[in-house]
Write a protein that holds these residues in place. Sequence first.
Motif, PDB file in Angstrom:
ATOM      1  N   HIS A   1      38.452 -32.373  13.691  1.00 19.58           N
ATOM      2  CA  HIS A   1      37.032 -33.216  14.190  1.00 19.58           C
ATOM      3  C   HIS A   1      36.927 -32.605  15.557  1.00 19.58           C
ATOM      4  O   HIS A   1      37.941 -32.276  16.273  1.00 19.58           O
ATOM      5  CB  HIS A   1      37.058 -34.497  13.759  1.00 19.58           C
ATOM      6  N   VAL A   2      35.652 -32.824  16.049  1.00 22.74           N
ATOM      7  CA  VAL A   2      35.525 -32.649  17.383  1.00 22.74           C
ATOM      8  C   VAL A   2      35.420 -34.017  17.938  1.00 22.74           C
ATOM      9  O   VAL A   2      34.389 -34.527  17.875  1.00 22.74           O
ATOM     10  CB  VAL A   2      34.077 -31.906  17.558  1.00 22.74           C
ATOM     11  N   PRO A   3      36.344 -34.247  18.884  1.00 23.88           N
ATOM     12  CA  PRO A   3      36.245 -35.752  19.590  1.00 23.88           C
ATOM     13  C   PRO A   3      35.502 -35.642  20.664  1.00 23.88           C
ATOM     14  O   PRO A   3      35.238 -34.496  21.205  1.00 23.88           O
ATOM     15  CB  PRO A   3      37.739 -35.778  19.866  1.00 23.88           C
ATOM     16  N   PRO A   4      34.833 -36.676  21.276  1.00 27.16           N
ATOM     17  CA  PRO A   4      34.167 -36.810  22.379  1.00 27.16           C
ATOM     18  C   PRO A   4      34.870 -36.388  23.703  1.00 27.16           C
ATOM     19  O   PRO A   4      35.884 -36.600  23.595  1.00 27.16           O
ATOM     20  CB  PRO A   4      33.533 -38.227  22.564  1.00 27.16           C
ATOM     21  N   LEU A   5      34.330 -35.716  24.561  1.00 30.04           N
ATOM     22  CA  LEU A   5      34.895 -35.190  25.772  1.00 30.04           C
ATOM     23  C   LEU A   5      35.438 -36.140  26.808  1.00 30.04           C
ATOM     24  O   LEU A   5      36.296 -35.992  27.290  1.00 30.04           O
ATOM     25  CB  LEU A   5      33.960 -34.014  26.403  1.00 30.04           C
TER      26      LEU A   5
ATOM     27  N   VAL B   1      40.682 -30.665  35.319  1.00 30.74           N
ATOM     28  CA  VAL B   1      40.797 -31.572  34.173  1.00 30.74           C
ATOM     29  C   VAL B   1      39.788 -31.238  33.058  1.00 30.74           C
ATOM     30  O   VAL B   1      40.226 -31.505  31.981  1.00 30.74           O
ATOM     31  CB  VAL B   1      40.512 -32.912  35.040  1.00 30.74           C
ATOM     32  N   VAL B   2      38.572 -30.888  33.327  1.00 33.02           N
ATOM     33  CA  VAL B   2      37.651 -30.661  32.344  1.00 33.02           C
ATOM     34  C   VAL B   2      38.229 -29.418  31.489  1.00 33.02           C
ATOM     35  O   VAL B   2      38.016 -29.447  30.147  1.00 33.02           O
ATOM     36  CB  VAL B   2      36.420 -30.464  33.042  1.00 33.02           C
ATOM     37  N   GLY B   3      38.571 -28.481  32.190  1.00 32.89           N
ATOM     38  CA  GLY B   3      39.071 -27.440  31.357  1.00 32.89           C
ATOM     39  C   GLY B   3      40.302 -27.862  30.317  1.00 32.89           C
ATOM     40  O   GLY B   3      40.173 -27.361  29.163  1.00 32.89           O
ATOM     41  N   ILE B   4      41.065 -28.616  30.835  1.00 33.53           N
ATOM     42  CA  ILE B   4      42.397 -28.887  29.959  1.00 33.53           C
ATOM     43  C   ILE B   4      41.707 -29.889  28.803  1.00 33.53           C
ATOM     44  O   ILE B   4      42.036 -29.560  27.535  1.00 33.53           O
ATOM     45  CB  ILE B   4      43.506 -29.802  30.743  1.00 33.53           C
ATOM     46  N   ALA B   5      40.867 -30.611  29.158  1.00 34.60           N
ATOM     47  CA  ALA B   5      39.898 -31.700  28.059  1.00 34.60           C
ATOM     48  C   ALA B   5      39.331 -30.690  27.003  1.00 34.60           C
ATOM     49  O   ALA B   5      39.635 -31.046  25.962  1.00 34.60           O
ATOM     50  CB  ALA B   5      39.152 -32.683  28.621  1.00 34.60           C
ATOM     51  N   ARG B   6      38.771 -29.767  27.513  1.00 33.18           N
ATOM     52  CA  ARG B   6      37.844 -29.068  26.390  1.00 33.18           C
ATOM     53  C   ARG B   6      38.894 -28.126  25.804  1.00 33.18           C
ATOM     54  O   ARG B   6      38.703 -27.878  24.533  1.00 33.18           O
ATOM     55  CB  ARG B   6      37.098 -27.908  27.386  1.00 33.18           C
ATOM     56  N   ALA B   7      40.138 -27.775  26.249  1.00 33.92           N
ATOM     57  CA  ALA B   7      41.165 -26.985  25.387  1.00 33.92           C
ATOM     58  C   ALA B   7      41.627 -28.056  24.395  1.00 33.92           C
ATOM     59  O   ALA B   7      41.794 -27.482  23.235  1.00 33.92           O
ATOM     60  CB  ALA B   7      42.365 -26.491  26.303  1.00 33.92           C
ATOM     61  N   ILE B   8      41.983 -29.362  24.972  1.00 29.69           N
ATOM     62  CA  ILE B   8      42.444 -30.023  23.699  1.00 29.69           C
ATOM     63  C   ILE B   8      41.405 -30.479  22.762  1.00 29.69           C
ATOM     64  O   ILE B   8      41.702 -30.609  21.574  1.00 29.69           O
ATOM     65  CB  ILE B   8      42.855 -31.571  24.611  1.00 29.69           C
ATOM     66  N   GLN B   9      40.129 -30.642  23.063  1.00 27.24           N
ATOM     67  CA  GLN B   9      39.097 -30.915  22.285  1.00 27.24           C
ATOM     68  C   GLN B   9      39.088 -29.581  21.436  1.00 27.24           C
ATOM     69  O   GLN B   9      38.764 -30.187  19.910  1.00 27.24           O
ATOM     70  CB  GLN B   9      37.789 -30.862  23.002  1.00 27.24           C
TER      71      GLN B   9
END
Length: 160
Positions: free
Chosen positions: A78-82, A118-126
């Motif tokens: 699923h696509v979790p919120p960022l 931080v945003v880049g890592i969060a997007r990769a996890i997403q």
Amino acid sequence: MKPADAAKAITQGTRRKIGRDRKAILATAHFGAELVAQSAPVDRGAVKGSAHVEDGETVRIVFDAPHTGIVELGSRPHVPPLGPLIAWVKRHRAAFGIAGKGTARNKATGRFEASAEVVGIARAIQAKIAREGTKPTYFIRRSIPAITDQLKRELVRAAA
């Protein structure tokens, strides 16, 4: 001994045994809640902190955190919120080798925001969660044998 006296003695003995067994079950439930809480994965401690025993008609070990089931069993893709992922990466920034607080000042607004790293890592996890979901931890399932063994010991102790 009269039949009425025998029936009364049997009833009283049965009630005492049920009371002892219930105390053993309750003691085991408290042991189990603590054991499972200790093995729960901890980010902010919501799952661990929600563990408690409910003593009603039945005795139950309960975890009230709404995401306990997802932590235990994982989730489908699923696509979790960022936003929550960014907050998670900031809390765990050392594991990703991010120095500082993981924030940067926005030149236009002057406000601190999550750094691009931080945003880049969060997007990769997403993206990974969108592809694969999340893996189960089975922290509750792995605790069941120890809880069962403890219940056996408590019932033997109660019968003695």
